[in-house]
Design an enzyme around this catalytic site. Structure first.
Site, PDB file in Angstrom:
ATOM      1  N   TYR A   1      48.621  42.480  34.717  1.00  0.00           N
ATOM      2  CA  TYR A   1      47.166  42.594  34.970  1.00  0.00           C
ATOM      3  C   TYR A   1      46.552  41.217  34.494  1.00  0.00           C
ATOM      4  CZ  TYR A   1      42.262  43.858  35.157  1.00  0.00           C
ATOM      5  OH  TYR A   1      40.866  44.204  35.178  1.00  0.00           O
TER       6      TYR A   1
ATOM      7  N   TYR B   1      41.531  28.672  48.609  1.00  0.00           N
ATOM      8  CA  TYR B   1      41.264  28.803  49.662  1.00  0.00           C
ATOM      9  C   TYR B   1      39.860  28.156  50.302  1.00  0.00           C
ATOM     10  CZ  TYR B   1      44.330  32.067  52.450  1.00  0.00           C
ATOM     11  OH  TYR B   1      45.298  32.538  53.196  1.00  0.00           O
TER      12      TYR B   1
END
Length: 391
Positions: free
Chosen positions: A210, A224
């Site tokens: 996690y 991105y």
């Protein structure tokens, strides 16, 4: 058919509504009118009849220029469903994508059939084609027993799932918000934790699937942003509680309340001196919406700086529930952070956000919620070991 005592308005149940829609479709088929154009008519009829004969929370009516198409992954979960409520009430069109691992349909049941709402059972590790203006990416088990149940799947959700949604954001030119976590700070050596802190994470421990998954997801978001100009937002969420928490999620708040209400021992893992900071769900939703619609693109902490030891919190739960339960200590869990408290000065200065709901007030509402849940029967709290969510 039932009658609403307050308004004397006729309210049909969903079975009756579905039957009415089916009869209308059959009628048009018999009349040989059911071509592509009539499919749109039926769809309009479906929306109109649901709106007329069912009760939904009141929603705003926005002009097309202001109404957004919003995707919420993990939208049937605890946090996601409250966010969906806020966006729907604001008047937006909301699509929920959830694989129902920890999400529950009943969390969004009150919106099903509304013309502005859509629920898609889908796993984000597979691509999805949809047209959207904003993406809230919440999909991922968030409690240790649940994300440790299938660590490889947890990693894939944070990595491949995030990549898929970033690809969608890039194609549709949508703004995307990732719900990251305070777990990116690991067992922090800085206290309280600022966004500039790089963290102290054990990449080989049981929480790594996690912790590191979210850290990589953040890296993907900014890759991105840098390479493709994708609009991104990152919220690092600290412990959150409130109604619709999964009763078997193994978190401190839900476990203590369920144990106290049932007169069972309150179980603390370790000596209870580890600290946590808890925020009520409404405050978190405020912060998420404010961050999404802000001009700030770097990570921001969202949490309540009020800090409690786990022992203090157990005593508070006993007091609020008037419980005679005993507090017992069990073996500490591996890599359990010793301290956790957010520095929210950035959220305050950039967003004008800070928690508003006092801890006691939020806990009282959460206790009332679990009292209702327990009317359906005994709940056995989840322990510290990895486990699959119950119903």
């Amino acid at each position: 058919m039932t009658t609403n005592g307050n308004t004397n308005q006729n309210i049909y149940d969903l079975d009756q509504i579905n039957l009415m829609i089916e009869r209308e479709v059959n009628r048009r088929n018999r009349a040989q009118e059911f071509d592509a154009g009539d499919q749109r008519i039926i769809s309009k009829f479906d929306s109109e009849i649901y709106s007329k004969f069912t009760k939904y929370p009141k929603t705003a009516s926005l002009p097309d220029s202001e109404r957004k198409r919003i995707l919420v992954t993990g939208g049937a979960g605890f946090v996601g469903s409250h966010l969906v409520d806020r966006l729907m009430i604001q008047g937006h069109e909301v699509t929920v994508v959830d694989n129902m691992f920890t999400g529950r349909k009943k969390n969004v049941q009150h919106w099903i059939g509304h013309p502005n709402f859509q629920l898609i059972v889908h796993d984000v590790v597979e691509p999805i084609l949809i047209e959207v203006d904003q993406i809230y990416h919440l999909a991922c088990p968030a409690s240790p027993p649940h994300y440790q149940y299938n660590p490889i799947k947890t990693i894939k959700t944070s990595t491949q799932g995030t990549l898929n949604l970033l690809g969608l954001a890039k194609r549709t030119k949508a703004r995307m918000l990732l719900t990251s976590t305070s777990e990116v700070y690991g067992d922090p050596e800085e206290h309280p934790q600022k966004e500039s802190y790089w963290g102290n994470v054990n990449q080989l421990g049981p929480r790594a699937c996690y912790d590191e998954g979210k850290r990589v997801a953040e890296t993907m978001m900014y890759a991105y942003h840098t390479q493709s100009g994708t609009e991104v937002r990152v919220a690092r969420i600290f412990n959150t509680f409130g109604p619709r928490m999964h009763p078997n999620d193994g978190r401190v708040v839900s476990n203590f309340i369920i144990q106290a209400l049932q007169g069972k021992d309150l179980t603390i893992y370790g000596d209870g001196m580890q600290t946590r900071s808890f925020q009520y769900i409404d405050d978190l939703v405020d912060g998420l919406v404010m961050l999404m619609n802000s001009n700030y693109h770097m990570p921001i902490n969202l949490g309540n700086p009020a800090e409690y030891t786990v022992e203090e919190f157990a005593v508070l739960i006993k007091e609020l529930t008037n419980s005679e339960s005993e507090i017992v200590h069990l073996k500490a869990t591996e890599d359990d952070p010793k301290k956790r408290r957010p520095d929210i000065s950035l959220a305050s200065s950039v967003l004008g956000w800070k928690p508003k709901v006092p801890i006691r007030e939020g806990l009282e509402m959460t206790v009332d919620y679990f009292k209702d849940v327990l009317k359906d029967g005994e709940i056995i709290p989840t322990g510290s070991k990895a486990s699959k969510p119950g119903t």
